[in-house]
Write a protein that holds these residues in place. Structure first.
Motif, mmCIF file in Angstrom:
data_model
loop_
_atom_site.group_PDB
_atom_site.id
_atom_site.type_symbol
_atom_site.label_atom_id
_atom_site.label_comp_id
_atom_site.label_asym_id
_atom_site.label_seq_id
_atom_site.Cartn_x
_atom_site.Cartn_y
_atom_site.Cartn_z
ATOM 1 N N PRO A 194 -2.174 -7.143 1.341
ATOM 2 C CA PRO A 194 -3.217 -7.001 1.902
ATOM 3 C C PRO A 194 -3.725 -6.289 2.638
ATOM 4 O O PRO A 194 -3.142 -5.163 2.852
ATOM 5 C CB PRO A 194 -2.493 -8.420 3.307
ATOM 6 N N SER A 195 -5.358 -5.621 2.631
ATOM 7 C CA SER A 195 -5.642 -4.415 2.940
ATOM 8 C C SER A 195 -6.006 -4.187 4.205
ATOM 9 O O SER A 195 -5.996 -3.532 4.457
ATOM 10 C CB SER A 195 -7.720 -5.307 2.454
ATOM 11 N N VAL A 196 -5.451 -5.244 5.144
ATOM 12 C CA VAL A 196 -5.071 -4.557 6.480
ATOM 13 C C VAL A 196 -3.907 -3.819 6.775
ATOM 14 O O VAL A 196 -3.415 -2.804 7.137
ATOM 15 C CB VAL A 196 -5.635 -6.078 7.894
ATOM 16 N N VAL A 197 -3.347 -4.443 5.696
ATOM 17 C CA VAL A 197 -2.097 -3.594 6.022
ATOM 18 C C VAL A 197 -1.791 -2.468 5.270
ATOM 19 O O VAL A 197 -1.324 -1.188 5.729
ATOM 20 C CB VAL A 197 -0.613 -3.979 5.695
ATOM 21 N N ALA A 198 -3.199 -2.070 4.007
ATOM 22 C CA ALA A 198 -3.088 -1.375 3.744
ATOM 23 C C ALA A 198 -4.029 -0.045 4.163
ATOM 24 O O ALA A 198 -4.038 1.634 4.213
ATOM 25 C CB ALA A 198 -3.988 -0.777 1.989
ATOM 26 N N ASP A 199 -4.815 -0.515 4.958
ATOM 27 C CA ASP A 199 -5.929 -0.158 6.122
ATOM 28 C C ASP A 199 -4.629 0.633 7.089
ATOM 29 O O ASP A 199 -4.582 2.269 7.086
ATOM 30 C CB ASP A 199 -6.583 -0.835 6.722
ATOM 31 N N ALA A 200 -3.780 0.221 7.937
ATOM 32 C CA ALA A 200 -2.761 0.478 8.586
ATOM 33 C C ALA A 200 -1.862 1.430 8.028
ATOM 34 O O ALA A 200 -1.627 2.781 8.486
ATOM 35 C CB ALA A 200 -2.385 -0.213 9.118
#
Length: 308
Positions: A194-200
């Protein structure tokens, strides 16, 4: 009848050691066997001739264990004891196992209650920056802690938005950590990123250098992150966030499963994402989280049968 044996060859401790040496166990299981023998079996039966051990003594021993330990622990202790005795029968050391008519304590495991999104977000926010992406990864992909800690840069495909699970960080009790295969064959998997994980992860990679073996997550000294240190940081973050409920880092995996279920993913999809060996394992753990939508059932039947 079993043939003659030299003095001491029938002692439980010697047969247990022989059985232990012959097993093909993963490191974590081997550590568990060693601990179980030392703490639970050898103090009671170590210097006994295995042929002299009676079912009543086994039952009394397990009752003693049940008074002090959880049913799941007693079950593990008995499983190893039973295996040692069965091996002694197969090898002709004893005629019959003393594990006859044994009753184990009931293990009424309460249903899993995943942490709330608010509690997860608050705790993640309270984590030190170095550990924050590990928690986001666990909550957003369902990876086990060892899979998170063993994740290499090459396993993260930002373009395809996929994480490949192909190894884990193994942390034996009395040896340095090392990279090993995932827990089971089913644990090899590709999980959507997910994007939120990729960003982290992207933020983490910008701030911290890779460790040995391409490891994304490292300690301040550039070494693999030990699970006990991660759990300590997680507990401290819970306290800072003011969350009184006991939430383990592993509960982030349950949180992830509950999100998939809540958003309509099938049993097979949840099984695949978590790396469970079978759908039965998934159902045994999470069946109570699937909605029981009576109205949807009624509408489906009415639509097919044409009842207005």
């Amino acid at each position: 009848m079993a043939g003659p044996h030299p003095d001491g060859e029938r002692l439980f401790r010697h047969l247990a050691a022989e059985w232990q040496e012959n097993q093909i166990h993963r490191i974590a299981t081997a550590d568990l066997v060693d601990t179980t023998l030392r703490n639970h079996m050898l103090p009671f039966f170590g210097d006994r001739d295995i042929a002299s051990i009676r079912p009543g003594e086994v039952q009394a021993w397990l009752r003693n264990r049940a008074d002090r330990f959880a049913p799941a622990t007693v079950d593990v202790v008995y499983r190893f004891f039973h295996a040692i005795c069965e091996a002694a029968v197969l090898d002709g050391v004893i005629e019959r196992t003393p594990c006859v008519g044994i009753r184990l304590p009931r293990s009424d495991r309460p249903p899993i209650v995943p942490p709330t999104p608010a509690d997860v977000r608050s705790t993640i926010d309270a984590l030190p920056d170095r550990y924050r992406a590990i928690a986001v990864l666990a909550a957003g992909t369902g990876l086990r802690s060892g899979e998170c800690l063993g994740l290499g840069r090459g396993a993260v495909d930002f373009d395809e938005a996929v994480v490949t699970v192909e190894r884990q960080l193994v942390l034996p009790d009395h040896a340095p950590p090392f990279l090993g295969p995932p827990k089971t064959r089913a644990s090899y998997r590709r999980v959507p990123l997910p994007s939120v994980v990729a960003d982290a992860l992207d933020h983490h990679l910008d701030r911290y250098p890779l460790g040995p073996d391409d490891l994304i997550f490292t300690s301040a000294r550039g070494q693999p992150v030990r699970r006990n240190r991660l759990n300590e940081a997680w507990r401290d973050a819970l306290a800072r966030a003011g969350i009184a409920r006991r939430i383990r880092f592993h509960d982030l995996r349950h949180f992830y499963a509950s999100l998939l279920i809540r958003h309509g993913e099938s049993i097979k999809v949840v099984q695949a994402r978590l790396g469970h060996a079978s759908a039965t394992e998934t159902l045994d753990t999470y069946s109570h989280l699937w909605p029981d939508n009576g109205e949807q059932t009624r509408n489906a039947v009415d639509a097919v049968l044409g009842i207005v």
